[in-house]
Every structure is written in structure tokens, then in C-alpha cells.
Motif scaffolding. Structure first.
Motif, short mmCIF file in Angstrom:
data_model
loop_
_atom_site.label_atom_id
_atom_site.label_comp_id
_atom_site.label_asym_id
_atom_site.label_seq_id
_atom_site.Cartn_x
_atom_site.Cartn_y
_atom_site.Cartn_z
N ASP A 84 44.93 6.03 -58.22
CA ASP A 84 44.39 5.10 -59.21
C ASP A 84 43.87 6.00 -60.42
N ILE A 85 42.99 7.20 -59.94
CA ILE A 85 42.19 7.73 -60.88
C ILE A 85 42.73 9.22 -60.76
N LEU A 86 42.64 9.96 -62.05
CA LEU A 86 42.66 11.40 -62.02
C LEU A 86 41.68 11.87 -62.89
N ILE A 87 40.87 12.79 -62.58
CA ILE A 87 39.91 13.49 -63.30
C ILE A 87 40.20 14.82 -63.37
N ASN A 88 40.69 15.23 -64.47
CA ASN A 88 41.14 16.66 -64.97
C ASN A 88 39.70 17.28 -65.31
N ASN A 89 39.25 17.96 -64.24
CA ASN A 89 38.01 18.84 -64.45
C ASN A 89 38.07 20.07 -64.45
N ALA A 90 38.91 20.56 -63.67
CA ALA A 90 38.86 22.29 -63.57
C ALA A 90 38.84 22.87 -64.96
N GLY A 91 38.45 23.98 -65.05
CA GLY A 91 38.23 24.64 -66.28
C GLY A 91 37.29 26.11 -66.00
N GLN A 92 37.54 26.95 -66.82
CA GLN A 92 37.04 28.09 -66.77
C GLN A 92 36.80 28.67 -68.38
N THR A 93 36.01 29.67 -68.47
CA THR A 93 35.66 30.49 -69.83
C THR A 93 35.95 31.61 -69.76
N VAL A 94 36.25 32.24 -70.83
CA VAL A 94 36.04 33.89 -70.89
C VAL A 94 35.24 34.13 -71.96
N LEU A 95 34.54 35.02 -72.11
CA LEU A 95 33.40 35.39 -72.81
C LEU A 95 34.27 36.65 -73.85
N GLY A 96 33.50 36.47 -74.98
CA GLY A 96 33.94 37.41 -76.09
C GLY A 96 34.33 36.85 -77.42
N ASN A 97 34.19 37.47 -78.31
CA ASN A 97 34.82 37.01 -79.82
C ASN A 97 35.99 36.93 -79.84
N VAL A 98 36.54 36.06 -80.74
CA VAL A 98 38.18 36.01 -80.73
C VAL A 98 38.87 37.33 -81.05
N ALA A 99 38.34 38.28 -81.75
CA ALA A 99 38.89 39.48 -82.43
C ALA A 99 38.87 40.54 -81.02
N ASP A 100 38.13 40.19 -80.22
CA ASP A 100 38.06 41.02 -78.86
C ASP A 100 38.57 40.49 -77.68
N VAL A 101 38.76 39.44 -77.70
CA VAL A 101 39.25 38.73 -75.96
C VAL A 101 40.56 39.14 -75.65
N ASP A 102 40.52 39.56 -74.39
CA ASP A 102 42.04 40.03 -73.94
C ASP A 102 43.00 38.85 -73.89
N ILE A 103 44.07 38.93 -74.54
CA ILE A 103 44.88 37.92 -74.91
C ILE A 103 45.64 37.55 -73.59
N LEU A 148 29.74 28.33 -81.61
CA LEU A 148 29.32 29.61 -80.73
C LEU A 148 29.95 30.73 -80.62
N PRO A 149 29.65 31.96 -80.92
CA PRO A 149 30.39 33.08 -81.24
C PRO A 149 31.03 33.57 -79.96
N ALA A 150 30.69 33.57 -78.68
CA ALA A 150 31.09 34.19 -77.76
C ALA A 150 31.94 33.44 -76.68
N ILE A 151 32.34 31.90 -77.07
CA ILE A 151 32.99 31.34 -76.42
C ILE A 151 34.12 30.64 -77.08
N SER A 152 34.74 31.54 -78.14
CA SER A 152 35.96 30.77 -78.84
C SER A 152 37.04 30.28 -78.28
N ALA A 153 37.56 31.18 -77.11
CA ALA A 153 38.74 30.83 -76.51
C ALA A 153 38.55 29.56 -75.62
N TYR A 154 37.37 29.41 -74.81
CA TYR A 154 36.96 28.29 -74.20
C TYR A 154 37.05 26.83 -75.13
N ALA A 155 36.43 27.14 -76.36
CA ALA A 155 36.31 26.02 -77.17
C ALA A 155 37.51 25.43 -77.40
N ALA A 156 38.40 26.52 -77.83
CA ALA A 156 39.87 26.24 -78.27
C ALA A 156 40.68 25.56 -77.35
#
Length: 173
Positions: A84-103, A148-156
Motif C-alpha cells: 500500500d505504501i512505499l517510503i523511499n528513504n534510503a540515502g547517503q551523502t558524499v562530502l566534497g566540493n564538486v571539483a574534487d569529489v570522486d566521480i 552548502l559547498p561540501a555536499i553538492s553531490a548529495y544535493a544534486a
């Protein structure tokens, strides 16, 4: 919304928002299926809920793996005959500026935060339609509205997750 006796899958149920949602739904009388990678933690939570006379099952699931997601949906559907219900909650972040984050890390986060929820919706929507409907909640984040500069990948990834739910006619059309 009355969720008494409703069947709810909650991803990321081993901690944080997912765990709080699991406890709240179980207390309200829902039959909860807990999905996360940490088998031992899920088992502990399910045992705790059973001690409170709540109906719950643990389905260890890696939300980056399409086969695991399909197995989750099939397992819950076989157990209860509906979802009846799906709560899509799983998630994780990677810290780092977009220029430096490991692809490669960015790809893994994208798979977990965006593709996993979409694959879960694709697996569940036909079953929900078969049973007359259902509710899907995609948990995003306020960081999609911040700079917020260090969480651009997560925000995206969280911003990308919001888009399907805001389209007109989703998911019925």
C-alpha cells in the motif's frame, strides 16, 4: 490518513528518518517491511517491534541493486498479497566540493539516492495498480534549496529525486 493494516515498505529503515518512520507506522498499526543493508540491525528492530506486538518483517536490501529491489518487492508482496505504501528513504551523502569529489563515489550515491528509488517505484507501481492504488513518498532534503559547498553531490541527487514526484500526472499516467 489511516494506515491501520496497510502494508508499508520503508527503505533506509535501520536508522534516522527511516527508523523513526518505521516505529511511527508500526505504532499506527501498519504492517511494516524494513529494508536496509544492515541485516543485524534490521533483525534487532523487527524483534523489538514484535515484542510490542507489531507486525514487521526485515528484508535486507541494497537499494543500488535492481535485483535486490525486485526481490524486496516480491518478498513483501508474497508475504502480504499487497503493498500500500512505499517510503523511499534510503540515502547517503558524499562530502566534497564538486571539483574534487570522486566521480565513482558520485555514481554510487546517484545509484542509491536516485536510481534505487526509481527502480523501487517501477517495481511497486504495477502491484499498487493491481490492488487499486497506493502511496509513494520520496524522502528528499532541504539541502536542495541551499548552497552548502561540501555536499553538492548529495544535493544534486536529492534534487533529481524530487523531479518525478512533481510532474503532472505522476505516477498515474
Amino acid at each position: 490518513m489511516d494506515i491501520q493494516d496497510k502494508v508499508a515498505i520503508i527503505t533506509g529503515a535501520s536508522g534516522g528518518i527511516g527508523l523513526a518512520t518505521t516505529r511511527l507506522f508500526a505504532e499506527a498499526g501498519a504492517k511494516v517491511a524494513l529494508a536496509a543493508r544492515s541485516t543485524d540491525t534490521l533483525t534487532t528492530i523487527v524483534n523489538e517491534l514484535h515484542e510490542q506486538h507489531r507486525e514487521a518483517i526485515a528484508v535486507p536490501t541494497d537499494m543500488r541493486n535492481k535485483d535486490a529491489i525486485e526481490a524486496l518487492v516480491d518478498s513483501v508482496f508474497q508475504q502480504y498479497g499487497r503493498i500500500d505504501i512505499l517510503i523511499n528513504n534510503a540515502g547517503q551523502t558524499v562530502l566534497g566540493n564538486v571539483a574534487d569529489v570522486d566521480i565513482d563515489q558520485f555514481r554510487q550515491i546517484f545509484e542509491l539516492n536516485v536510481l534505487g528509488p526509481v527502480e523501487a517505484m517501477q517495481a511497486i507501481i504495477p502491484k499498487m495498480r493491481q490492488n487499486g492504488g497506493g502511496l509513494i513518498i520520496n524522502v528528499s532534503s532541504m539541502v536542495t534549496k541551499m548552497h552548502l559547498p561540501a555536499i553538492s553531490a548529495y544535493a544534486a541527487t536529492k534534487a533529481a529525486l524530487m523531479k518525478p514526484a512533481t510532474r503532472k500526472g505522476w505516477p498515474a499516467s
